[in-house]
Design an enzyme around this catalytic site. Structure first.
Site, PDB file in Angstrom:
ATOM      1  N   HIS A 120     -80.193   4.768 -99.849  1.00  0.00           N
ATOM      2  CA  HIS A 120     -79.122   3.604 -99.510  1.00  0.00           C
ATOM      3  C   HIS A 120     -78.847   3.227-100.934  1.00  0.00           C
ATOM      4  O   HIS A 120     -79.987   2.590-101.263  1.00  0.00           O
ATOM      5  CB  HIS A 120     -79.775   2.313 -98.220  1.00  0.00           C
ATOM      6  CG  HIS A 120     -79.389   2.951 -97.454  1.00  0.00           C
ATOM      7  ND1 HIS A 120     -78.984   2.452 -95.542  1.00  0.00           N
ATOM      8  CD2 HIS A 120     -78.943   4.283 -96.804  1.00  0.00           C
ATOM      9  CE1 HIS A 120     -79.171   3.296 -94.989  1.00  0.00           C
ATOM     10  NE2 HIS A 120     -78.846   4.378 -95.686  1.00  0.00           N
ATOM     11  N   TYR A 161     -74.468  -6.472 -91.979  1.00  0.00           N
ATOM     12  CA  TYR A 161     -75.187  -8.012 -91.996  1.00  0.00           C
ATOM     13  C   TYR A 161     -73.779  -8.688 -91.632  1.00  0.00           C
ATOM     14  O   TYR A 161     -73.009  -8.615 -92.887  1.00  0.00           O
ATOM     15  CB  TYR A 161     -76.238  -8.267 -93.521  1.00  0.00           C
ATOM     16  CG  TYR A 161     -77.493  -7.644 -93.729  1.00  0.00           C
ATOM     17  CD1 TYR A 161     -78.270  -8.473 -92.534  1.00  0.00           C
ATOM     18  CD2 TYR A 161     -77.424  -6.568 -94.511  1.00  0.00           C
ATOM     19  CE1 TYR A 161     -79.620  -7.614 -93.453  1.00  0.00           C
ATOM     20  CE2 TYR A 161     -78.627  -5.978 -94.789  1.00  0.00           C
ATOM     21  CZ  TYR A 161     -79.752  -6.619 -94.492  1.00  0.00           C
ATOM     22  OH  TYR A 161     -81.086  -5.771 -94.401  1.00  0.00           O
ATOM     23  N   PRO A 211     -86.449 -11.816 -90.968  1.00  0.00           N
ATOM     24  CA  PRO A 211     -86.321 -10.878 -90.994  1.00  0.00           C
ATOM     25  C   PRO A 211     -85.210 -10.171 -92.300  1.00  0.00           C
ATOM     26  O   PRO A 211     -85.086  -8.717 -92.635  1.00  0.00           O
ATOM     27  CB  PRO A 211     -86.449  -9.800 -89.723  1.00  0.00           C
ATOM     28  CG  PRO A 211     -86.123 -10.905 -89.211  1.00  0.00           C
ATOM     29  CD  PRO A 211     -86.908 -11.956 -89.553  1.00  0.00           C
ATOM     30  N   LYS A 257     -88.004  -8.172 -96.376  1.00  0.00           N
ATOM     31  CA  LYS A 257     -88.908  -8.212 -97.317  1.00  0.00           C
ATOM     32  C   LYS A 257     -90.342  -8.239 -96.554  1.00  0.00           C
ATOM     33  O   LYS A 257     -91.260  -7.584 -97.742  1.00  0.00           O
ATOM     34  CB  LYS A 257     -88.592  -9.213 -98.044  1.00  0.00           C
ATOM     35  CG  LYS A 257     -87.196  -9.479 -98.644  1.00  0.00           C
ATOM     36  CD  LYS A 257     -87.697  -8.419-100.061  1.00  0.00           C
ATOM     37  CE  LYS A 257     -86.012  -8.003-100.509  1.00  0.00           C
ATOM     38  NZ  LYS A 257     -86.217  -6.804-100.621  1.00  0.00           N
ATOM     39  N   TYR A 273     -82.475  -7.991-103.332  1.00  0.00           N
ATOM     40  CA  TYR A 273     -82.528  -6.635-101.735  1.00  0.00           C
ATOM     41  C   TYR A 273     -83.249  -5.794-102.553  1.00  0.00           C
ATOM     42  O   TYR A 273     -84.633  -5.303-101.375  1.00  0.00           O
ATOM     43  CB  TYR A 273     -81.347  -6.299-101.803  1.00  0.00           C
ATOM     44  CG  TYR A 273     -81.375  -5.631-100.103  1.00  0.00           C
ATOM     45  CD1 TYR A 273     -80.820  -6.848 -99.386  1.00  0.00           C
ATOM     46  CD2 TYR A 273     -81.719  -4.160 -99.995  1.00  0.00           C
ATOM     47  CE1 TYR A 273     -81.363  -6.082 -97.989  1.00  0.00           C
ATOM     48  CE2 TYR A 273     -81.227  -3.725 -99.075  1.00  0.00           C
ATOM     49  CZ  TYR A 273     -80.980  -5.085 -97.533  1.00  0.00           C
ATOM     50  OH  TYR A 273     -81.321  -3.927 -96.206  1.00  0.00           O
TER      51      TYR A 273
HETATM   52  C1  PHB Z   1     -84.523  -2.895 -89.691  1.00  0.00           C
HETATM   53  O1  PHB Z   1     -84.141  -1.941 -89.479  1.00  0.00           O
HETATM   54  O2  PHB Z   1     -85.543  -3.684 -88.794  1.00  0.00           O
HETATM   55  C2  PHB Z   1     -84.167  -4.202 -90.350  1.00  0.00           C
HETATM   56  C3  PHB Z   1     -83.277  -4.002 -90.994  1.00  0.00           C
HETATM   57  C4  PHB Z   1     -83.212  -4.648 -92.311  1.00  0.00           C
HETATM   58  C5  PHB Z   1     -83.493  -5.889 -91.639  1.00  0.00           C
HETATM   59  C6  PHB Z   1     -83.890  -6.189 -91.470  1.00  0.00           C
HETATM   60  C7  PHB Z   1     -84.560  -5.417 -90.298  1.00  0.00           C
HETATM   61  O3  PHB Z   1     -82.516  -6.696 -93.259  1.00  0.00           O
END
Ligand code: PHB
Ligand code: APR
Length: 393
Positions: free
Chosen positions: A72, A201, A293, A297, A385
């Site tokens: 990505h 997000y 989460p 990270k 990120y």
């Molecule tokens: C996930 O795919 O589990 C996931 C992806 C991004 C995040 C947290 C969890 O920021």
């Protein structure tokens, strides 16, 4: 029994370290409380920083990652249903992240460990550390009713937040720093195609939502929930309705609904223990720190810890220099705190806090509106990120 490095815990921190030491020809044994199926079965995040991907290549465990990982170059943010994209690759000179579940990473590490004959003790109960403040440390455990002892030069605590290693550091030495968030994440896995080819997000008045994935046919979705909520109260229909509301109409139109096969609630916490070394004990990964989460990270931080630690141990055995060992805690913590800051910030600007008033909400909206309009703000998010570089040795 004797080894050079005893590693407690076969999660990502312990297994990446075991492979790194194997590559350097340093003898190590991993002691794990559970069995392989348990460790591999735990559903965790799935976004690999560039540095984590590079390490998997260096360790020769990236074949499946190359075939199945989803690269990505950007990510999406939704504010009250309106989406904007952050072009991370363009903002960072070409860096990307790779979506590949932690379960897959663990499977690749365990398969390669078996093929290379790495030493792993499974089902070890009553694991205990002794002598770490002297020069003859050892680890003991019970297995099949028999007590075993492993003498070593160093012990590395990779046994996660609930492990025993951190507690071996004297109370008057250990300092802990903590934030507990007043909400959790309800996560769902379903075999349906993801809504978008990159992540979303979402900050919505009703709370945070995240659209993620494991593969082109498997989606991973989360919604923020109250800590006292029960999974049983969330039927699939209720979950899909709430998710779609929070993602907003444009993304919701692309959500494919289907039966979930995993549904669980996890609390959110920021936590750091200092120092990460005491005598002949080192801490790495969740044993030393937890991040919420948001930003994924957790595993990446475990990887940067053990990368720095393996450099220090290699220097010790190869060059007879303890400079790296002495510097490990400060070096690792410098990067840990930056990841803590980013995960805390990303959580703070995307979630609904129960104590929020109109002022807080408008500040949050202004923050995300600024992010939408400012390439400088987007670059700051993007470089965190995709993963900050390792601290200088
Ligand atoms: C996930 O795919 O589990 C996931 C992806 C991004 C995040 C947290 C969890 O920021
Ligand atoms: N003795 C031996 N092993 C133990 C003990 C113990 N007393 N206590 C815990 N363990 C094992 C656990 O069973 C687990 O397999 O240590 C391992 C710790 O793994 P994680 O909790 O995954 O921690 P870490 O390897 O630091 O991983 C960091 O991966 O799982 C995610 O949320 C985690 O994102 C974080 C990252």
């Amino acid at each position: 029994m004797r080894t050079r490095v005893a590693i407690v815990g076969a999660g990502p921190a312990g297994m990446f370290l075991a492979h790194l030491l194997h590559l350097e020809g340093i003898d190590a044994t991993v002691i794990e409380r559970r069995d392989r199926a348990y460790v591999e079965g735990r559903v965790r995040a799935g976004v690999l920083e560039q540095g984590t991907v590079a390490l998997m290549h260096r360790l020769g465990v990236a074949d499946r990652l190359m075939r199945e990982g989803l690269v990505h170059g950007g990510t999406n943010v939704a504010l009250d249903g309106k989406l904007f994209r952050i072009d991370m690759a363009a903002l960072t000179g070409g860096s990307t992240v790779t979506v590949y579940g932690q379960q897959e990473v663990m499977r690749d590490l365990f398969d390669a460990a078996e093929a290379r004959g790495l030493s792993i003790v499974w089902d070890a109960s009553d694991v205990a550390l002794s002598g770490i403040d002297g020069d003859r440390p050892h680890v003991t455990w019970r297995r099949d009713g028999v007590t075993q002892q492993l003498d070593c030069d160093f012990v590395v605590g990779c046994d996660g937040y609930h492990g025993v290693s951190r507690a071996a550091i004297p109370r008057d030495v250990l300092r802990v720093f903590e934030r507990v968030y007043p909400f959790g994440w309800l996560g769902v896995l379903a075999d349906v195609p993801p809504a978008e080819h990159e992540l979303i997000y979402a900050n919505h008045e009703r709370g945070f939502a995240l659209a993620s994935m494991r593969s082109p046919t498997r989606s991973r979705y989360y919604i923020q929930c109250a800590l006292d909520e029960e999974v049983a109260d969330w039927s699939d229909d209720r979950f899909w309705d709430e998710l779609c509301l929070r993602l907003g109409p444009d993304a919701a139109a692309k959500v494919t609904r289907g039966p979930s096969f995993e549904k669980s609630i996890a609390p959110l916490r920021s936590f750091v223990a200092e120092p990460m070394r005491w005598g002949r004990l080192f801490l790495a990964g969740d044993a030393a720190h937890i991040v919420p989460p948001t930003g994924a990270k957790g595993m990446n931080l475990a990887v940067s810890d053990v990368t720095m630690l393996s450099q220090a141990l290699t220097e010790h055995y190869r060059e007879r220099s303890d400079a790296g060992i002495d510097h490990y805690s400060a070096r690792a913590l410098a990067r840990v705190w930056k990841a803590e800051r980013f995960s805390w910030w990303f959580t703070s600007v995307t979630h609904r806090f129960p104590t929020m008033d109109g002022f807080d909400r408008r500040i949050q909206m202004a923050e995300l509106d600024y992010l939408r309009g400012s390439l400088a703000a987007q670059r700051a998010l993007a470089e965190n990120y995709v993963g900050l570089p390792l601290e200088a040795a």
